[in-house]
Design a protein around this motif. Structure first.
Motif, PDB file in Angstrom:
ATOM      1  N   PHE A  13      -3.648  -6.184   6.966  1.00 55.61           N
ATOM      2  CA  PHE A  13      -3.968  -4.916   6.326  1.00 55.61           C
ATOM      3  C   PHE A  13      -4.372  -5.017   4.853  1.00 55.61           C
ATOM      4  CE2 PHE A  13      -3.095  -0.744   4.545  1.00 55.61           C
ATOM      5  CZ  PHE A  13      -3.725   0.078   5.460  1.00 55.61           C
ATOM      6  N   PRO A  14      -3.759  -5.893   4.051  1.00 59.99           N
ATOM      7  CA  PRO A  14      -4.175  -5.951   2.638  1.00 59.99           C
ATOM      8  C   PRO A  14      -5.677  -6.180   2.465  1.00 59.99           C
ATOM      9  CG  PRO A  14      -2.082  -7.053   2.894  1.00 59.99           C
ATOM     10  CD  PRO A  14      -2.554  -6.718   4.292  1.00 59.99           C
ATOM     11  N   ALA A  15      -6.270  -7.023   3.303  1.00 58.78           N
ATOM     12  CA  ALA A  15      -7.722  -7.238   3.235  1.00 58.78           C
ATOM     13  C   ALA A  15      -8.465  -6.003   3.728  1.00 58.78           C
ATOM     14  CB  ALA A  15      -8.110  -8.457   4.074  1.00 58.78           C
ATOM     15  N   TYR A  16      -7.998  -5.494   4.840  1.00 58.95           N
ATOM     16  CA  TYR A  16      -8.640  -4.341   5.495  1.00 58.95           C
ATOM     17  C   TYR A  16      -8.703  -3.129   4.571  1.00 58.95           C
ATOM     18  CZ  TYR A  16      -8.909  -0.886   9.417  1.00 58.95           C
ATOM     19  OH  TYR A  16      -9.236   0.115  10.282  1.00 58.95           O
ATOM     20  N   GLN A  17      -7.577  -2.813   3.952  1.00 60.04           N
ATOM     21  CA  GLN A  17      -7.552  -1.602   3.122  1.00 60.04           C
ATOM     22  C   GLN A  17      -8.448  -1.737   1.887  1.00 60.04           C
ATOM     23  OE1 GLN A  17      -5.992  -0.721  -0.048  1.00 60.04           O
ATOM     24  NE2 GLN A  17      -5.223  -2.781  -0.503  1.00 60.04           N
ATOM     25  N   LYS A  18      -8.658  -2.960   1.425  1.00 63.10           N
ATOM     26  CA  LYS A  18      -9.533  -3.122   0.252  1.00 63.10           C
ATOM     27  C   LYS A  18     -10.968  -2.756   0.605  1.00 63.10           C
ATOM     28  CE  LYS A  18      -6.682  -6.396  -2.265  1.00 63.10           C
ATOM     29  NZ  LYS A  18      -6.429  -7.799  -2.638  1.00 63.10           N
ATOM     30  N   CYS A  41      -1.696  -0.536  -0.359  1.00 61.31           N
ATOM     31  CA  CYS A  41      -2.413   0.697  -0.734  1.00 61.31           C
ATOM     32  C   CYS A  41      -2.036   1.128  -2.148  1.00 61.31           C
ATOM     33  CB  CYS A  41      -2.073   1.845   0.227  1.00 61.31           C
ATOM     34  SG  CYS A  41      -2.767   1.676   1.871  1.00 61.31           S
ATOM     35  N   LEU A  42      -0.755   1.025  -2.456  1.00 57.65           N
ATOM     36  CA  LEU A  42      -0.270   1.535  -3.746  1.00 57.65           C
ATOM     37  C   LEU A  42      -0.622   0.614  -4.915  1.00 57.65           C
ATOM     38  CD1 LEU A  42       3.244   2.902  -2.649  1.00 57.65           C
ATOM     39  CD2 LEU A  42       1.125   4.209  -2.998  1.00 57.65           C
ATOM     40  N   SER A  43      -0.963  -0.625  -4.624  1.00 63.88           N
ATOM     41  CA  SER A  43      -1.267  -1.579  -5.695  1.00 63.88           C
ATOM     42  C   SER A  43      -2.635  -1.312  -6.310  1.00 63.88           C
ATOM     43  CB  SER A  43      -1.277  -3.004  -5.139  1.00 63.88           C
ATOM     44  OG  SER A  43      -0.028  -3.318  -4.597  1.00 63.88           O
ATOM     45  N   PHE A  64      -6.270  -2.197  -7.378  1.00 61.80           N
ATOM     46  CA  PHE A  64      -7.317  -3.087  -6.873  1.00 61.80           C
ATOM     47  C   PHE A  64      -8.594  -2.822  -7.658  1.00 61.80           C
ATOM     48  CE2 PHE A  64     -10.793  -3.676  -3.631  1.00 61.80           C
ATOM     49  CZ  PHE A  64     -10.878  -5.040  -3.814  1.00 61.80           C
ATOM     50  N   ILE A  65      -8.898  -3.733  -8.524  1.00 59.75           N
ATOM     51  CA  ILE A  65     -10.046  -3.682  -9.440  1.00 59.75           C
ATOM     52  C   ILE A  65     -10.304  -2.271  -9.974  1.00 59.75           C
ATOM     53  CG2 ILE A  65     -11.186  -5.797  -8.667  1.00 59.75           C
ATOM     54  CD1 ILE A  65     -13.101  -4.156  -6.959  1.00 59.75           C
ATOM     55  N   GLY A  66      -9.214  -1.598 -10.324  1.00 58.80           N
ATOM     56  CA  GLY A  66      -9.351  -0.331 -11.040  1.00 58.80           C
ATOM     57  C   GLY A  66      -9.657   0.891 -10.182  1.00 58.80           C
ATOM     58  N   THR A  67      -9.745   0.709  -8.849  1.00 58.72           N
ATOM     59  CA  THR A  67     -10.003   1.877  -7.995  1.00 58.72           C
ATOM     60  C   THR A  67      -8.718   2.686  -7.820  1.00 58.72           C
ATOM     61  OG1 THR A  67      -9.517   0.553  -6.037  1.00 58.72           O
ATOM     62  CG2 THR A  67     -11.826   0.743  -6.679  1.00 58.72           C
ATOM     63  N   LYS A  68      -8.893   3.967  -7.479  1.00 56.93           N
ATOM     64  CA  LYS A  68      -7.726   4.777  -7.133  1.00 56.93           C
ATOM     65  C   LYS A  68      -7.081   4.233  -5.870  1.00 56.93           C
ATOM     66  CE  LYS A  68      -9.231   9.150  -9.065  1.00 56.93           C
ATOM     67  NZ  LYS A  68     -10.143  10.258  -8.808  1.00 56.93           N
ATOM     68  N   SER A  69      -5.765   4.409  -5.770  1.00 61.83           N
ATOM     69  CA  SER A  69      -5.077   4.019  -4.545  1.00 61.83           C
ATOM     70  C   SER A  69      -5.336   5.044  -3.458  1.00 61.83           C
ATOM     71  CB  SER A  69      -3.568   3.947  -4.780  1.00 61.83           C
ATOM     72  OG  SER A  69      -3.236   2.756  -5.438  1.00 61.83           O
ATOM     73  N   PRO A  70      -5.623   4.584  -2.239  1.00 59.67           N
ATOM     74  CA  PRO A  70      -5.599   5.531  -1.126  1.00 59.67           C
ATOM     75  C   PRO A  70      -4.140   5.906  -0.853  1.00 59.67           C
ATOM     76  CG  PRO A  70      -5.919   3.302  -0.300  1.00 59.67           C
ATOM     77  CD  PRO A  70      -5.901   3.205  -1.799  1.00 59.67           C
ATOM     78  N   MET A  71      -3.912   7.115  -0.399  1.00 58.59           N
ATOM     79  CA  MET A  71      -2.544   7.542  -0.111  1.00 58.59           C
ATOM     80  C   MET A  71      -2.151   6.974   1.247  1.00 58.59           C
ATOM     81  SD  MET A  71      -1.167  11.323  -0.900  1.00 58.59           S
ATOM     82  CE  MET A  71       0.473  11.476  -1.586  1.00 58.59           C
ATOM     83  N   PRO A  72      -1.060   6.203   1.314  1.00 57.96           N
ATOM     84  CA  PRO A  72      -0.660   5.650   2.611  1.00 57.96           C
ATOM     85  C   PRO A  72      -0.118   6.757   3.517  1.00 57.96           C
ATOM     86  CG  PRO A  72       0.552   4.612   0.776  1.00 57.96           C
ATOM     87  CD  PRO A  72      -0.150   5.792   0.229  1.00 57.96           C
ATOM     88  N   VAL A  73      -0.498   6.703   4.771  1.00 60.47           N
ATOM     89  CA  VAL A  73      -0.076   7.700   5.747  1.00 60.47           C
ATOM     90  C   VAL A  73       0.910   7.044   6.698  1.00 60.47           C
ATOM     91  CG1 VAL A  73      -0.831   9.322   7.519  1.00 60.47           C
ATOM     92  CG2 VAL A  73      -2.352   8.769   5.584  1.00 60.47           C
ATOM     93  N   LEU A  74       2.184   7.423   6.573  1.00 62.33           N
ATOM     94  CA  LEU A  74       3.230   6.845   7.412  1.00 62.33           C
ATOM     95  C   LEU A  74       3.400   7.728   8.642  1.00 62.33           C
ATOM     96  CD1 LEU A  74       3.656   5.835   4.471  1.00 62.33           C
ATOM     97  CD2 LEU A  74       6.077   5.569   5.051  1.00 62.33           C
ATOM     98  N   SER A  75       3.271   7.134   9.799  1.00 56.96           N
ATOM     99  CA  SER A  75       3.439   7.938  10.999  1.00 56.96           C
ATOM    100  C   SER A  75       3.952   7.072  12.129  1.00 56.96           C
ATOM    101  CB  SER A  75       2.120   8.593  11.390  1.00 56.96           C
ATOM    102  OG  SER A  75       1.168   7.610  11.701  1.00 56.96           O
ATOM    103  N   SER A  76       4.141   7.689  13.283  1.00 57.68           N
ATOM    104  CA  SER A  76       4.628   7.052  14.501  1.00 57.68           C
ATOM    105  C   SER A  76       6.156   6.955  14.489  1.00 57.68           C
ATOM    106  CB  SER A  76       4.021   5.654  14.675  1.00 57.68           C
ATOM    107  OG  SER A  76       4.522   5.067  15.867  1.00 57.68           O
ATOM    108  N   GLY A  77       6.767   7.865  15.208  1.00 54.93           N
ATOM    109  CA  GLY A  77       8.216   7.847  15.364  1.00 54.93           C
ATOM    110  C   GLY A  77       8.992   8.170  14.096  1.00 54.93           C
ATOM    111  N   GLN A  78       8.348   8.809  13.130  1.00 58.05           N
ATOM    112  CA  GLN A  78       9.040   9.097  11.864  1.00 58.05           C
ATOM    113  C   GLN A  78       9.890  10.365  11.991  1.00 58.05           C
ATOM    114  OE1 GLN A  78       8.561   6.676   9.111  1.00 58.05           O
ATOM    115  NE2 GLN A  78       8.068   5.868  11.113  1.00 58.05           N
TER     116      GLN A  78
END
Lengths: 418, 418
Positions: free
Chosen positions: B289-294, B327-329, B331-345
């Protein structure tokens, strides 16, 4: 009950009772979970629930193929082939949401230590909304003028680093040698050292001049992958310069992007599937090519990469043959995309390829198998033409090579058994 | 030598000497093969060859993770972490060709019985061309009016089959109960039984009326995945009706499609990653995911699905936490996407989630964890708010539940250990 005219077949691996596991898949990909939710009336279920159409157990497995699956108490791990059906009504004619339906949140479901999409079938209505390749095999043959044998191609190498001038010099050398088809590497696009427009200018000048002189116009697939407006602009530029083929990295440009380009395009779209190994290489995860090519066919891809026999990648010959045949097969009346055989190809695979697929409606793309021919590139091309002649006439390569020196040289030089 | 400012880190598994295997990867993804081709001059190699920056052996393996790999004579199978570097000059600022470079024809290379992209790093120039999420966390908080705690959401269920009228009724019920965020299921889009515009009309009427009355406007993510022009048109329609969020099936719409929508959009783009299991579920294939989200962050996705702790899918908590943190980190100065936690929460995971990620900049999406609360949906929402209060104040759920009845009920009802 509504007709389940969208169908998908999967290989599954699970320790759950197979009926229960299949019901989880069907539930997740239609009304919701396999537990009812408050809004889930009988009528809604009747009209919209995915249906488990068949389950066929195929194997008992010792160790789970993938980690993380929930283990059913006392359950043995089995593999099975499962077919699910959905009514078109669930999603309408939408290729992106079709993919989400047949290849969405399934792969992570807890009961499964393996889940692979094998194939899909769709109602003909999809072909009305998405007419598929505009050119396909016939259109590509018309543009290249190659009939009655595969279209013989190669890739500009090195993959990156050549200037437009160097690319044009290489193009000239390759078309002088008789190649029908050339392509950018998938890594090449619009880099600072080789801007797209400049590359088109110089390469098309070479190709057009050769065509004026000889009547033979080689097809060059230019990689224009990128933003929608850039792809359209580059297409228009290429078209104006007499270009005859665009190329896209389909997995990254995506369905919506390829659709936008294909709709706009007056040229064939050469679909490069780089990244495909991620989808396919695990025997129990991802998807197989027959399903994949149907989605991209509907998106309008005219040429689909399939690898070739005895390729340098990890794909088995059986898988390659299945991929080629799936391209050549009818699919709800759309044109067939032309299969692109590449990776480690030379004269040596032609007879076996023809025997397996019984068709010459192929692009046969060789790198070293042409350019490293000891007699030079033209001899390399000639050796491939001769080898396909042998294949089409039911002769062995060795037999045919007795009368054809370029093929003879190729067999002596490339044949790993010698 | 040119600076190798594009870097990618991989887990590899191979029986080849590690240096040799890494050289094959670098060759395939830059100048060509690791054998020289005629046009491959020293200067070209110096400027364009990918460089193996590091190799760290991590394990000896008994059985290959994936079939089909070539076996190096006498070689033991090893796993290693390999970092490759490319000069930006090779591809320029092109997200599709970047993906082809770091995640292209690698996965099928013959020496490898495993190859997984773990992470990438890019020069800041990418963020100039691709500025990333336009809204991200702050923009989403502004639109929802939710500060100092996660945005609490749910999904309209059943996934398919509800009419626009039924969807609007469910929306009313859910926002009356206090939900901040609702979304279409990824299977829902523009189906005959729920046309997009009609659904927007009826749902937004409910949301707007509630907002006029209470000042609180729930965000509803409408799935507009489809062709570029359709997505733009639907976005415009949604915007005109007061909508505040679009949703796309990112793997299918693709990078070019998401870029086109994000550039056009005046609303956040909610990125649904269905199909992600194909990329991620094998420990030795695909990408993390770290690569994917970038990549998707640069494409402009404002919300990224990450699963949540103890989810109903196969993803481990460690992987979920890593995804959220990536997501929260920065990355070259871009805004963080908001992580969406789901599934059985439900309320039960809040304290552990907060402990692991030390942030409330999350969308916390519950299905049954809210709507099945024995006190009703409003009590379900309240139980989540209370549970996050406990988490943020360093209290245990049990302790906090003594003074908060909705949380107490939730713990009694949902806790699987009771």
């Amino acid at each position: 009950m509504t007709e389940k005219n969208i169908q998908a077949t999967y290989l599954i691996e699970t320790s759950f009772p197979l009926e229960k596991a299949a019901a989880v898949m069907a539930g997740e990909q239609s009304c919701g979970t396999f537990l009812r939710t408050p809004g889930e009336t009988d009528e809604l279920r009747e009209n919209h629930a995915a249906e488990v159409l068949s389950i066929e157990e195929t194997a008992l497995i010792e160790k789970p193929g993938l980690p993380g699956a929930r283990r059913f108490p006392g359950g043995e791990i089995r593999q099975a082939i499962v077919t699910l059906g959905w009514p078109l009504e669930n999603l309408g004619l939408n290729l992106c949401n079709l993919a989400a339906t047949v290849a969405g949140n399934l792969f992570e479901l807890a009961p499964f230590s393996g889940l692979k999409l094998l194939d899909i079938s769709l109602p003909k209505l999809f072909a009305e909304k998405y007419p598929g390749p505009a050119f396909g095999i016939d259109g590509t043959r018309q543009l290249t003028g190659v009939e009655n044998r595969p279209i013989i191609g190669t890739i500009i190498k090195p993959s990156v680093g050549l200037s437009p001038e160097e690319t044009a010099i290489q193009t000239k050398m390759l078309i002088d040698a008789g190649l029908d088809f050339l392509k950018d590497d998938e890594l090449m696009g619009d880099a600072p050292h080789s801007p797209f427009e400049r590359r088109v200018d110089l390469v098309m000048e070479v190709i057009n001049r050769f065509a004026d002189k000889t009547g033979k116009k080689a097809m060059y697939a230019f990689n224009l992958s990128g933003e929608i407006e850039d792809m359209k602009r580059r297409h228009d530029y290429l078209l104006a310069k007499g270009g005859t083929c665009t190329m896209v990295n389909i997995n990254w440009v995506g369905i919506s992007g390829v659709l936008a380009l294909a709709k706009h395009s007056q040229l064939p779209v050469h679909g490069h599937r780089n990244g495909w190994g991620m989808f396919s290489r695990s025997p129990v995860l991802g998807m197989e090519f027959p399903a994949y090519q149907k989605i991209w066919r509907l998106a309008g891809v005219d040429h689909m990469h399939t690898n070739g026999l005895r390729n340098k990648f990890c794909e088995s010959d059986a898988s390659v043959v299945r991929s080629i045949l799936s391209c050549l097969s009818d699919f709800i009346g759309t044109k067939s995309p032309m299969p692109v055989l590449s990776s480690g190809q030379w004269a040596g695979q032609t007879v076996d390829t023809y025997e397996a697929v019984q068709s010459t409606d192929l692009m046969y793309v060789c790198g070293g198998g042409i350019v490293a021919h000891p007699g030079g590139i033209a001899a390399g091309v000639e050796s491939i033409i001769q080898a396909w002649d042998a294949a089409m006439n039911g002769r062995s390569l060795e037999e045919h090579a007795r009368e054809h020196s370029e093929l003879k040289q190729a067999l002596e030089f490339f044949n790993p058994e010698k």
